[in-house]
Design an enzyme around this catalytic site. Structure first.
Site, short mmCIF file in Angstrom:
data_model
loop_
_atom_site.label_atom_id
_atom_site.label_comp_id
_atom_site.label_asym_id
_atom_site.label_seq_id
_atom_site.Cartn_x
_atom_site.Cartn_y
_atom_site.Cartn_z
N ARG A 146 20.28 21.12 13.43
CA ARG A 146 20.93 20.53 14.52
C ARG A 146 21.39 21.87 14.90
O ARG A 146 22.73 21.88 15.85
CB ARG A 146 21.14 19.23 15.19
CG ARG A 146 20.38 18.55 14.96
CD ARG A 146 19.30 18.09 16.14
NE ARG A 146 18.27 17.09 16.26
CZ ARG A 146 17.01 16.85 15.78
NH1 ARG A 146 16.46 17.82 14.87
NH2 ARG A 146 16.54 16.21 15.50
N TYR A 149 21.67 23.42 18.85
CA TYR A 149 21.74 21.81 19.93
C TYR A 149 23.70 21.57 19.46
O TYR A 149 24.34 21.50 20.49
CB TYR A 149 21.08 20.92 19.43
CG TYR A 149 21.31 20.05 20.53
CD1 TYR A 149 20.85 19.79 21.53
CD2 TYR A 149 21.96 17.98 19.32
CE1 TYR A 149 21.49 18.30 21.71
CE2 TYR A 149 22.32 17.19 20.19
CZ TYR A 149 22.82 17.22 21.12
OH TYR A 149 22.83 16.23 22.07
N LYS A 153 27.46 21.36 22.16
CA LYS A 153 27.92 20.81 22.06
C LYS A 153 28.75 20.87 22.26
O LYS A 153 30.37 20.53 22.58
CB LYS A 153 27.11 19.37 21.36
CG LYS A 153 25.78 19.13 22.09
CD LYS A 153 25.43 19.28 23.83
CE LYS A 153 24.13 18.55 24.38
NZ LYS A 153 24.41 18.12 25.64
N THR A 184 16.08 7.01 24.00
CA THR A 184 15.68 7.25 25.68
C THR A 184 14.10 7.93 24.94
O THR A 184 14.06 8.23 23.97
CB THR A 184 16.41 8.17 25.40
OG1 THR A 184 16.42 10.24 24.35
CG2 THR A 184 17.91 8.09 25.60
N PRO A 185 14.46 7.86 26.45
CA PRO A 185 11.80 8.84 26.11
C PRO A 185 12.61 10.10 25.75
O PRO A 185 11.07 10.85 24.72
CB PRO A 185 12.39 9.31 27.47
CG PRO A 185 12.71 7.88 28.49
CD PRO A 185 14.01 7.54 27.47
N SER A 186 13.29 11.06 25.93
CA SER A 186 13.32 12.14 24.82
C SER A 186 13.53 12.01 23.50
O SER A 186 12.59 12.96 23.02
CB SER A 186 14.35 12.71 25.29
OG SER A 186 15.84 12.07 25.19
N ARG A 190 10.70 13.22 20.69
CA ARG A 190 10.79 13.96 19.50
C ARG A 190 10.21 13.23 17.89
O ARG A 190 10.01 13.72 16.50
CB ARG A 190 12.53 14.16 19.14
CG ARG A 190 12.97 14.98 20.45
CD ARG A 190 14.98 15.84 19.53
NE ARG A 190 15.79 14.29 19.56
CZ ARG A 190 16.37 14.22 20.78
NH1 ARG A 190 15.70 14.63 21.70
NH2 ARG A 190 17.52 13.00 20.63
N ARG A 208 20.21 5.23 9.23
CA ARG A 208 21.64 6.15 9.40
C ARG A 208 22.01 6.08 10.41
O ARG A 208 22.91 6.20 10.27
CB ARG A 208 20.84 7.68 9.87
CG ARG A 208 21.05 7.82 11.71
CD ARG A 208 20.22 9.42 11.36
NE ARG A 208 20.45 9.69 12.86
CZ ARG A 208 19.91 11.00 13.21
NH1 ARG A 208 19.76 12.17 12.48
NH2 ARG A 208 20.09 11.31 14.52
#
Length: 248
Positions: A146, A149, A153, A184-186, A190, A208
């Site tokens: 990540r 990303y 953030k 979520t849909p996102s 993934r 996790r």
């Protein structure tokens, strides 16, 4: 508690699905007038049908001129919830220039332009609450694959604290939310993109989590509602981790 946002006008990005949608509904149910934005017009149409206090507007947060036009046409706003985001997967070695730029354009630049657009009216009226979506992933807790990303953030946290410090004496508050893994849909997109056994992929995300489950969008929306309300009037410059204990 009903009426927590009565008389407030809120602008929400990425309101078509997931956390943004749950927050738009929570704000409207608490008495706010909501301007819900997204790039998905159909999702906005279905959202508007759920509550009379939700007005919708299609918005691409990567277009600064469109942001200015929306705020000029629909403002002023008492609350801004910057929820739009993009998750790039990979290490630094997997991140090309285009992916790096896209990550910052969506996750950081959009917040810069939105905050800059709504702040003058908030300062003129001496009140306002800005809520920025950050993440536990890599900005709070190291998470593999990540890189871009996490960098964006972490930048959101710096942006949030800077705005909070600059305007703390002028009635405008700015706080960040750092969710863990939320269903979520996102996230579903993934998970499916990983290929293989979809159920097994979901289970890896669940395993996790110390609580043994994923977060729900409504649980993040509840925190956003608190930060938008006058109940949090003494809260600014904070980073709120809501991750089911993942980062402990």
């Amino acid at each position: 508690m009903s009426g927590r946002l009565t008389g407030k006008h809120a602008l929400i990005t990425a309101a078509g699905a997931g956390i943004g949608r749950a927050t738009a509904l929570a704000f409207a149910q608490a008495g706010a007038k909501v301007c819900a934005t997204d790039i998905d017009g159909e999702a906005l149409d279905s959202l508007a049908a759920e509550h009379a206090s939700i007005a919708t507007s299609k918005l691409d947060v990567t277009r600064p001129d469109d942001i200015k036009a929306l705020v000029q046409a629909s403002g002023p706003f008492d609350v801004l919830f910057n929820c739009a985001g993009f998750v790039h997967a990979g290490t630094i070695l997997d991140t090309d220039d285009a992916s790096w730029r896209r990550s910052f354009t969506i996750n950081v630049d959009s917040m810069f332009h939105l905050c800059k657009a709504v702040l003058p009216d908030m300062l003129e009226r001496g009140k306002g609450s800005i809520i920025n979506m950050s993440s536990v992933a890599s900005s709070i807790k190291g998470v593999p694959n990540r890189f871009a990303y996490g960098a964006t953030k972490a930048a959101v946290i710096g942006l949030t604290r800077s705005i909070a410090s600059d305007f703390v004496a002028r009635g405008v508050r700015c706080n960040a939310i750092c969710p863990g893994t939320v269903k979520t849909p996102s996230l579903g997109d993934r998970v499916r993109a990983l290929g293989g056994d979809e159920a097994a992929n979901w289970q890896r995300f669940i395993e996790r989590q110390p609580m043994g489950r994923l977060g729900e969008p409504e649980e993040i929306a509840a925190l956003a509602l608190y930060l938008a309300s006058d109940e949090s009037a003494f809260t600014t410059g904070t980073v709120h981790v809501v991750d089911g204990g993942w980062s402990n």
